[in-house]
Design a protein around this motif. Structure first.
Motif, PDB file in Angstrom:
ATOM      1  N   TRP A   2     -10.342  20.071   0.998  1.00 56.37           N
ATOM      2  CA  TRP A   2      -9.225  20.178   1.993  1.00 56.37           C
ATOM      3  C   TRP A   2      -7.938  19.853   1.813  1.00 56.37           C
ATOM      4  CZ3 TRP A   2      -9.382  16.710   7.029  1.00 56.37           C
ATOM      5  CH2 TRP A   2      -8.698  17.321   8.129  1.00 56.37           C
ATOM      6  N   GLN A   3      -7.231  20.698   2.181  1.00 56.61           N
ATOM      7  CA  GLN A   3      -5.498  20.335   1.489  1.00 56.61           C
ATOM      8  C   GLN A   3      -5.022  20.197   2.736  1.00 56.61           C
ATOM      9  OE1 GLN A   3      -4.435  19.957  -1.788  1.00 56.61           O
ATOM     10  NE2 GLN A   3      -6.725  19.720  -1.856  1.00 56.61           N
ATOM     11  N   GLU A   4      -5.302  20.622   3.739  1.00 47.95           N
ATOM     12  CA  GLU A   4      -4.402  20.327   4.998  1.00 47.95           C
ATOM     13  C   GLU A   4      -4.423  19.048   5.379  1.00 47.95           C
ATOM     14  OE1 GLU A   4      -4.425  21.436   9.596  1.00 47.95           O
ATOM     15  OE2 GLU A   4      -5.643  22.379   8.481  1.00 47.95           O
ATOM     16  N   GLY A   5      -2.897  18.520   5.505  1.00 51.74           N
ATOM     17  CA  GLY A   5      -2.365  17.161   5.617  1.00 51.74           C
ATOM     18  C   GLY A   5      -2.843  16.423   4.094  1.00 51.74           C
ATOM     19  N   ALA A   6      -2.558  17.079   3.092  1.00 51.53           N
ATOM     20  CA  ALA A   6      -2.690  16.501   1.843  1.00 51.53           C
ATOM     21  C   ALA A   6      -2.024  15.119   1.584  1.00 51.53           C
ATOM     22  CB  ALA A   6      -2.229  17.574   0.760  1.00 51.53           C
ATOM     23  N   GLY A   7      -0.841  14.912   2.183  1.00 50.73           N
ATOM     24  CA  GLY A   7      -0.298  13.534   1.831  1.00 50.73           C
ATOM     25  C   GLY A   7      -0.755  12.613   2.809  1.00 50.73           C
ATOM     26  N   THR A   8      -1.145  12.628   4.162  1.00 51.04           N
ATOM     27  CA  THR A   8      -2.186  11.765   4.783  1.00 51.04           C
ATOM     28  C   THR A   8      -3.088  11.498   3.937  1.00 51.04           C
ATOM     29  OG1 THR A   8      -1.098  12.758   6.814  1.00 51.04           O
ATOM     30  CG2 THR A   8      -3.126  11.352   6.836  1.00 51.04           C
ATOM     31  N   ALA A  18      -2.553   9.196   0.750  1.00 54.19           N
ATOM     32  CA  ALA A  18      -2.278   7.878   1.325  1.00 54.19           C
ATOM     33  C   ALA A  18      -3.615   7.114   1.488  1.00 54.19           C
ATOM     34  CB  ALA A  18      -1.402   7.767   2.569  1.00 54.19           C
ATOM     35  N   LEU A  19      -4.430   7.776   2.192  1.00 52.73           N
ATOM     36  CA  LEU A  19      -5.764   7.135   2.541  1.00 52.73           C
ATOM     37  C   LEU A  19      -6.379   6.684   1.295  1.00 52.73           C
ATOM     38  CD1 LEU A  19      -7.239   9.265   5.659  1.00 52.73           C
ATOM     39  CD2 LEU A  19      -6.356   7.057   5.738  1.00 52.73           C
ATOM     40  N   ALA A  20      -6.365   7.606   0.122  1.00 47.60           N
ATOM     41  CA  ALA A  20      -6.866   7.411  -1.141  1.00 47.60           C
ATOM     42  C   ALA A  20      -6.531   6.328  -1.778  1.00 47.60           C
ATOM     43  CB  ALA A  20      -7.292   8.496  -1.703  1.00 47.60           C
ATOM     44  N   GLU A  21      -5.292   5.794  -1.555  1.00 45.36           N
ATOM     45  CA  GLU A  21      -4.747   4.680  -2.276  1.00 45.36           C
ATOM     46  C   GLU A  21      -5.549   3.521  -2.120  1.00 45.36           C
ATOM     47  OE1 GLU A  21      -1.660   4.363  -3.894  1.00 45.36           O
ATOM     48  OE2 GLU A  21      -1.362   6.483  -3.384  1.00 45.36           O
ATOM     49  N   PRO A  22      -5.733   2.768  -3.235  1.00 46.98           N
ATOM     50  CA  PRO A  22      -6.680   1.635  -3.238  1.00 46.98           C
ATOM     51  C   PRO A  22      -6.356   0.474  -2.163  1.00 46.98           C
ATOM     52  CG  PRO A  22      -6.040   2.122  -5.577  1.00 46.98           C
ATOM     53  CD  PRO A  22      -5.236   2.910  -4.672  1.00 46.98           C
ATOM     54  N   ALA A  23      -5.087  -0.080  -2.078  1.00 46.03           N
ATOM     55  CA  ALA A  23      -4.818  -0.781  -0.917  1.00 46.03           C
ATOM     56  C   ALA A  23      -5.242  -0.457   0.471  1.00 46.03           C
ATOM     57  CB  ALA A  23      -3.396  -1.249  -1.124  1.00 46.03           C
ATOM     58  N   ARG A  24      -4.910   0.792   0.424  1.00 42.53           N
ATOM     59  CA  ARG A  24      -5.296   1.238   1.900  1.00 42.53           C
ATOM     60  C   ARG A  24      -7.120   1.274   2.026  1.00 42.53           C
ATOM     61  NH1 ARG A  24      -5.228   1.905   6.881  1.00 42.53           N
ATOM     62  NH2 ARG A  24      -5.008   4.038   7.758  1.00 42.53           N
ATOM     63  N   ARG A  25      -7.569   1.688   1.147  1.00 39.91           N
ATOM     64  CA  ARG A  25      -8.972   1.685   0.998  1.00 39.91           C
ATOM     65  C   ARG A  25      -9.624   0.595   1.371  1.00 39.91           C
ATOM     66  NH1 ARG A  25     -11.464   3.112  -3.406  1.00 39.91           N
ATOM     67  NH2 ARG A  25     -13.320   3.959  -2.367  1.00 39.91           N
ATOM     68  N   ALA A  26      -9.215  -0.371   0.783  1.00 45.92           N
ATOM     69  CA  ALA A  26      -9.400  -1.837   0.773  1.00 45.92           C
ATOM     70  C   ALA A  26      -9.240  -2.347   2.215  1.00 45.92           C
ATOM     71  CB  ALA A  26      -8.634  -2.817  -0.159  1.00 45.92           C
ATOM     72  N   GLU A  27      -7.942  -2.018   2.808  1.00 50.50           N
ATOM     73  CA  GLU A  27      -7.853  -2.362   4.282  1.00 50.50           C
ATOM     74  C   GLU A  27      -8.692  -1.735   5.069  1.00 50.50           C
ATOM     75  OE1 GLU A  27      -3.941  -1.208   5.575  1.00 50.50           O
ATOM     76  OE2 GLU A  27      -4.610  -0.828   7.385  1.00 50.50           O
ATOM     77  N   VAL A  28      -9.315  -0.374   4.969  1.00 45.55           N
ATOM     78  CA  VAL A  28     -10.133   0.098   5.822  1.00 45.55           C
ATOM     79  C   VAL A  28     -11.652  -0.443   5.846  1.00 45.55           C
ATOM     80  CG1 VAL A  28     -11.365   2.391   6.423  1.00 45.55           C
ATOM     81  CG2 VAL A  28      -8.796   2.442   6.027  1.00 45.55           C
ATOM     82  N   ALA A  29     -11.896  -0.755   4.430  1.00 44.97           N
ATOM     83  CA  ALA A  29     -13.116  -1.145   4.229  1.00 44.97           C
ATOM     84  C   ALA A  29     -13.125  -2.663   4.781  1.00 44.97           C
ATOM     85  CB  ALA A  29     -13.299  -1.396   2.648  1.00 44.97           C
ATOM     86  N   ALA A  30     -12.115  -3.628   4.755  1.00 45.31           N
ATOM     87  CA  ALA A  30     -12.095  -4.801   5.321  1.00 45.31           C
ATOM     88  C   ALA A  30     -12.457  -4.696   6.825  1.00 45.31           C
ATOM     89  CB  ALA A  30     -11.028  -5.577   4.977  1.00 45.31           C
ATOM     90  N   ARG A  31     -11.650  -4.033   7.299  1.00 45.08           N
ATOM     91  CA  ARG A  31     -11.485  -3.603   8.963  1.00 45.08           C
ATOM     92  C   ARG A  31     -12.935  -3.330   9.326  1.00 45.08           C
ATOM     93  NH1 ARG A  31      -7.370   0.059  12.514  1.00 45.08           N
ATOM     94  NH2 ARG A  31      -8.496  -0.422  14.554  1.00 45.08           N
ATOM     95  N   LEU A  32     -13.571  -2.369   8.803  1.00 50.48           N
ATOM     96  CA  LEU A  32     -14.844  -1.896   9.067  1.00 50.48           C
ATOM     97  C   LEU A  32     -16.061  -2.943   8.985  1.00 50.48           C
ATOM     98  CD1 LEU A  32     -15.029   1.625   7.797  1.00 50.48           C
ATOM     99  CD2 LEU A  32     -14.790   0.887  10.507  1.00 50.48           C
TER     100      LEU A  32
END
Ligand SMILES: [Zn+2]
Length: 148
Positions: A119-125, A128-142
């Motif tokens: 899926w390429q739509e919204g590729a920038g978003t 950003a979600l795939a960035e390691p820091a962002r992934r770590a933040e999401v994992a910690a939240r859940l």
């Protein structure tokens, strides 16, 4: 909601609408889809009216996926697909239904899932979600949320 008068799946559960039932349990029902995407395409529904599988009780969810597994294995033996694609729906018909669709490499179901992966739509978003820091933040939240 216990059931819904106008819901087609509730009508099937109550025996008021026809269905080709292939297996059933106390809490769930497996039936052939009315508009199959492939031979053997089944739906597994909860007996209780609820739109989304994650709003069922733990017992209902275990039963639903247990029945889905049984029927998927029957589909594998009957039609020899590469795998049985499974996804949960509840929007168009707001009553839990798992699609069980026999899928072969390159068929429309397989292409659909491959398209989702690419899926390429919204590729920038998505990047950003795939960035390691962002992934770590999401994992910690859940991980920090208590089960209800
Ligand atoms: Zn219903």
């Amino acid at each position: 909601m216990a059931d819904s008068t106008d819901c087609v799946f509730c009508r099937i559960v109550r025996g008021e609408a026809p269905a080709l039932v292939v297996a059933e349990t106390r809490l769930s029902l497996a039936l052939l889809d009315l508009q199959p995407l492939a031979a053997g395409h089944c739906l597994v529904i909860s007996r209780r009216h609820e739109a989304w599988w994650h709003d069922l009780t733990a017992e209902e969810t275990t039963d639903l996926f247990g029945l889905a597994r049984r029927v998927a294995r029957r589909i594998k033996r009957a039609y020899r697909p590469d795998f049985v694609a499974t996804y949960a729906r509840g929007r168009r018909i707001p009553h839990v239904h798992l699609f069980l669709v026999p899928s072969f490499a390159g068929d429309p179901v397989d292409r659909h899932f491959n398209a989702l992966e690419g899926w390429q739509e919204g590729a920038g978003t998505l990047a950003a979600l795939a960035e390691p820091a962002r992934r770590a933040e999401v994992a910690a939240r859940l991980a920090a949320i208590d089960d209800d």
